[in-house]
Every structure is written in C-alpha cells, then in structure tokens.
Design a protein around this motif. Structure first.
Motif, mmCIF file in Angstrom:
data_model
loop_
_atom_site.group_PDB
_atom_site.id
_atom_site.type_symbol
_atom_site.label_atom_id
_atom_site.label_comp_id
_atom_site.label_asym_id
_atom_site.label_seq_id
_atom_site.Cartn_x
_atom_site.Cartn_y
_atom_site.Cartn_z
ATOM 1 N N GLY A 69 0.843 -1.193 0.000
ATOM 2 C CA GLY A 69 0.000 0.000 0.000
ATOM 3 C C GLY A 69 0.874 1.236 0.000
ATOM 4 N N MET A 70 0.259 2.396 0.104
ATOM 5 C CA MET A 70 1.018 3.652 0.063
ATOM 6 C C MET A 70 0.656 4.567 1.229
ATOM 7 S SD MET A 70 -0.750 5.269 -3.361
ATOM 8 C CE MET A 70 0.465 6.577 -3.432
ATOM 9 N N LYS A 71 0.360 3.962 2.374
ATOM 10 C CA LYS A 71 -0.010 4.751 3.546
ATOM 11 C C LYS A 71 1.100 5.711 3.946
ATOM 12 C CE LYS A 71 -1.520 4.281 8.364
ATOM 13 N NZ LYS A 71 -1.902 3.324 9.436
ATOM 14 N N SER A 72 2.338 5.209 4.046
ATOM 15 C CA SER A 72 3.447 6.066 4.464
ATOM 16 C C SER A 72 3.724 7.162 3.442
ATOM 17 C CB SER A 72 4.702 5.225 4.689
ATOM 18 O OG SER A 72 5.052 4.512 3.511
ATOM 19 N N ALA A 73 3.520 6.877 2.155
ATOM 20 C CA ALA A 73 3.763 7.884 1.120
ATOM 21 C C ALA A 73 2.711 8.991 1.173
ATOM 22 C CB ALA A 73 3.764 7.218 -0.257
ATOM 23 N N ILE A 74 1.447 8.620 1.379
ATOM 24 C CA ILE A 74 0.384 9.623 1.464
ATOM 25 C C ILE A 74 0.587 10.510 2.682
ATOM 26 C CG2 ILE A 74 -2.091 9.952 1.791
ATOM 27 C CD1 ILE A 74 -2.525 7.364 0.199
ATOM 28 N N VAL A 75 0.855 9.887 3.822
ATOM 29 C CA VAL A 75 1.058 10.663 5.050
ATOM 30 C C VAL A 75 2.312 11.523 4.928
ATOM 31 C CG1 VAL A 75 1.527 10.496 7.519
ATOM 32 C CG2 VAL A 75 -0.170 8.990 6.470
ATOM 33 N N GLY A 76 3.385 10.986 4.321
ATOM 34 C CA GLY A 76 4.597 11.768 4.136
ATOM 35 C C GLY A 76 4.364 12.995 3.271
ATOM 36 N N SER A 77 3.582 12.845 2.209
ATOM 37 C CA SER A 77 3.260 13.991 1.345
ATOM 38 C C SER A 77 2.461 15.043 2.109
ATOM 39 C CB SER A 77 2.475 13.519 0.116
ATOM 40 O OG SER A 77 3.267 12.701 -0.718
ATOM 41 N N LEU A 78 1.496 14.595 2.912
ATOM 42 C CA LEU A 78 0.679 15.536 3.684
ATOM 43 C C LEU A 78 1.512 16.251 4.741
ATOM 44 C CD1 LEU A 78 -2.603 13.454 4.131
ATOM 45 C CD2 LEU A 78 -2.172 15.337 2.546
ATOM 46 N N TYR A 79 2.394 15.510 5.430
ATOM 47 C CA TYR A 79 3.261 16.137 6.423
ATOM 48 C C TYR A 79 4.155 17.196 5.773
ATOM 49 C CZ TYR A 79 2.201 12.792 10.178
ATOM 50 O OH TYR A 79 1.583 12.068 11.166
ATOM 51 N N MET A 80 4.688 16.867 4.615
ATOM 52 C CA MET A 80 5.564 17.808 3.932
ATOM 53 C C MET A 80 4.809 19.077 3.539
ATOM 54 S SD MET A 80 8.122 17.082 0.736
ATOM 55 C CE MET A 80 6.792 17.183 -0.473
ATOM 56 N N LEU A 81 3.566 18.918 3.082
ATOM 57 C CA LEU A 81 2.755 20.085 2.736
ATOM 58 C C LEU A 81 2.457 20.943 3.958
ATOM 59 C CD1 LEU A 81 0.090 18.872 0.141
ATOM 60 C CD2 LEU A 81 1.911 20.548 -0.198
ATOM 61 N N VAL A 82 2.172 20.292 5.092
ATOM 62 C CA VAL A 82 1.859 21.032 6.319
ATOM 63 C C VAL A 82 3.047 21.881 6.760
ATOM 64 C CG1 VAL A 82 1.394 20.734 8.787
ATOM 65 C CG2 VAL A 82 0.086 19.432 7.118
ATOM 66 N N ILE A 83 4.255 21.360 6.591
ATOM 67 C CA ILE A 83 5.460 22.127 6.951
ATOM 68 C C ILE A 83 5.759 23.190 5.905
ATOM 69 C CG2 ILE A 83 7.934 21.978 7.416
ATOM 70 C CD1 ILE A 83 7.424 19.037 8.231
ATOM 71 N N MET A 84 5.634 22.820 4.643
ATOM 72 C CA MET A 84 6.062 23.679 3.550
ATOM 73 C C MET A 84 5.110 24.846 3.317
ATOM 74 S SD MET A 84 6.781 22.471 -0.342
ATOM 75 C CE MET A 84 5.155 21.731 -0.389
ATOM 76 N N ALA A 85 3.805 24.640 3.450
ATOM 77 C CA ALA A 85 2.833 25.672 3.092
ATOM 78 C C ALA A 85 2.985 26.952 3.909
ATOM 79 C CB ALA A 85 1.418 25.105 3.210
ATOM 80 N N PRO A 86 3.015 26.892 5.251
ATOM 81 C CA PRO A 86 3.169 28.164 5.987
ATOM 82 C C PRO A 86 4.506 28.848 5.750
ATOM 83 C CG PRO A 86 3.235 26.279 7.486
ATOM 84 C CD PRO A 86 2.807 25.757 6.168
ATOM 85 N N LEU A 87 5.581 28.067 5.656
ATOM 86 C CA LEU A 87 6.890 28.653 5.380
ATOM 87 C C LEU A 87 6.895 29.376 4.033
ATOM 88 C CD1 LEU A 87 9.408 25.889 6.528
ATOM 89 C CD2 LEU A 87 9.128 28.167 7.516
#
Length: 291
Positions: A69-87
């Motif tokens: 499956g791609m659970k870790s990939a989906i969560v990793g993408s979301l985590y990266m967006l959460v960090i990257m978007a406000p910065l």
C-alpha cells in the motif's frame, strides 16, 4: 465608390476566412492536448482500478504486491505540505510585498527581480542539489522530513513570489491613493487596501505552487528520500517518502502487479492535485466576491 466597396468586401471576407482558419487551428491544438490527456487517464484507470481499494491507503509498502500500500507515502506527502505551506506563504508573500511596496526601484532591486524570475524556471533537480548541500550536509538534517520540506520550500518560493507580485501589481493605484488620503500609513494601506484585493491571486498562486511541489520527485531523490518506508514519521527528523517516489519505486519493479499499484498511485496523486486546484478556484471565487 463601387470599386472601393468591392475591395472592402473582399478584405472583410479574407479576414473572416483567416479568423475561421485560426479558430479551427486553435480548436485542433486544444483537442489534441485534451484527447491525449483523456487517453492517458483512461489507460491509467484501466490499469489501476482493481487496486483502488482500502488496502491501498491502509497498508505500508511491501515487497509482495498483494500486501503493498502507500499509507506512508500519502502521510509523508501531507506532512511535507503542512510544513512547507506556511513557510512558503510567509516568506514568499513577505518578499513580494517588500519588492512591490517598500523596495526602492533601483538597479539592485531590478537585479534581484531578474534573479527571482530566473529561479522560477530553474530545473527542480538544481534545488535538490542545493538542498543536499545546505540542509542535508551543512545543517546535518540527514534524510529527514524537515530537510525535504525545506528543499521543496526553496523550489516553490520563486513561483510564489512572482505570482504574488503580479497579484499585488494588479491592484489599482487609486486604492492606495484613497487610503493615503484618509490618513493611513504605508503598512495600513498595504494590509487593509492592497492585500485584501490581491489575496485571491496570491492564494491561487500559493496553492498551484503547492500542487507542483507535491508532484516533484527529483529534488527529494537528490536529498535521499527513502523509496521504501514501512512506518510513519514520528518527528521532523525521521525518514520519509512521498507519493511520486513510491510510484517511481513500483514502476521500476518488473512484476505486472506493481505496475498496477503504480497506476493506482497515479490516480490517487492526480485526485489530490485536482482537489488542490479545485480548492484554489473555490477560494479565489470566494474572496473575489468579498472584494
């Protein structure tokens, strides 16, 4: 008079024929792109439809296609967006405000503006090399989620700055003059007159830049993002993976089952991108009505 009228009729008829021919050309060019895109989407859906099941979202990557499956990939993408978007938002919009409203219009400013516009078109792998040198090695963040988010922030910053500048530049000068006439200072004018009018364009540019970042692979490969992660990141310094890298890993495998998983992953990634673009349209329309 009759000769002039005939000449005018011929001229008008020639222009209409040219207009019709150009119309057909533009429709044909658009149709080619749409047909190719639809063919690609249909082919991917046919290959990946059987894998679009809950297990794709609940399971971690595995060497067995039936359990992958791609659970870790989906969560990793979301985590990266959460960090990257406000910065990206704070740094990009802040830089755009300074360049448009506060910076003196001199040779240095023009040079900075030229460099930012040039950086917006630099290949993404160059940012990967920069992230590897600065964040992974100099700052010793290793192959962490934070290093990946900072590298992608560098990638989207020029795009956000340029799009935010265009949105701020589009605000009529009369709004600024009216604000100054009412006694507002520079920052009050920017915060209460300029930014509310420019915010729909700024927000659209930010979301579209995030959409580009979530589909990039080369910078993250350069900084050493993992291709096989069977866990979720617990903190900012943990290893991570993202959807494009997971899809690349599956496509590189020889088994047909993994190609089906890759097709399903592409469908999920496209769905996320379409949702982000749809959100950009909704937010732009919402704030346009308020303005």
């Amino acid at each position: 008079m009759g000769v002039l009228q005939d000449a005018n009729r011929k001229q008008i008829a020639g222009r209409r024929r040219l207009d019709f021919a150009l119309h057909l050309l533009f429709v044909a060019a658009t149709s080619v792109g749409v047909v190719v895109l639809m063919a690609l989407l249909v082919d991917i859906l046919i290959d990946g439809a059987s894998r679009l099941q809950p297990d794709l979202f609940n399971q971690y990557p595995s060497r067995r296609a039936s359990q992958a499956g791609m659970k870790s990939a989906i969560v990793g993408s979301l985590y990266m967006l959460v960090i990257m978007a406000p910065l990206s938002f704070v740094l990009g919009v802040g830089a755009a405000i300074y360049l448009e409203e506060y910076a003196p219009k001199n040779r240095l400013t023009r040079l900075i503006q030229l460099n930012i516009s040039t950086l917006a078109g630099v290949p993404s792998i160059v940012y990967g090399i920069l992230g590897l040198a600065i964040f992974v090695r100099a700052m010793q963040l290793d192959r962490s989620l934070l290093a990946g988010a900072l590298t992608m922030t560098l990638l989207v910053l020029p795009i956000i700055i340029v799009s935010s500048q265009e949105a701020i530049r589009a605000v009529p000068r009369s709004r600024r003059e009216a604000s100054f006439a009412l006694g507002a200072n520079k920052w009050q004018t920017v915060a209460r007159a300029v930014l509310p009018s420019a915010f729909p364009g700024i927000l659209t540019g930010v979301i579209l830049a995030m959409s580009r970042a979530i589909g990039e692979t080369a910078p993250l490969v350069m900084i050493g993002a993992m291709t096989y992660v069977a866990f979720l990141p617990n903190d900012l310094l943990d290893s991570f993976t993202v959807m494009p890298i997971q899809i690349y890993n599956w496509i590189a495998r020889p088994q047909a089952e993994f190609r089906e998983l890759a097709a399903a992953g592409i469908v999920v990634l496209l769905a996320v991108l379409l949702l982000m673009n749809f959100a950009a349209i909704l937010l732009r329309n919402k704030y346009n009505k308020k303005v």
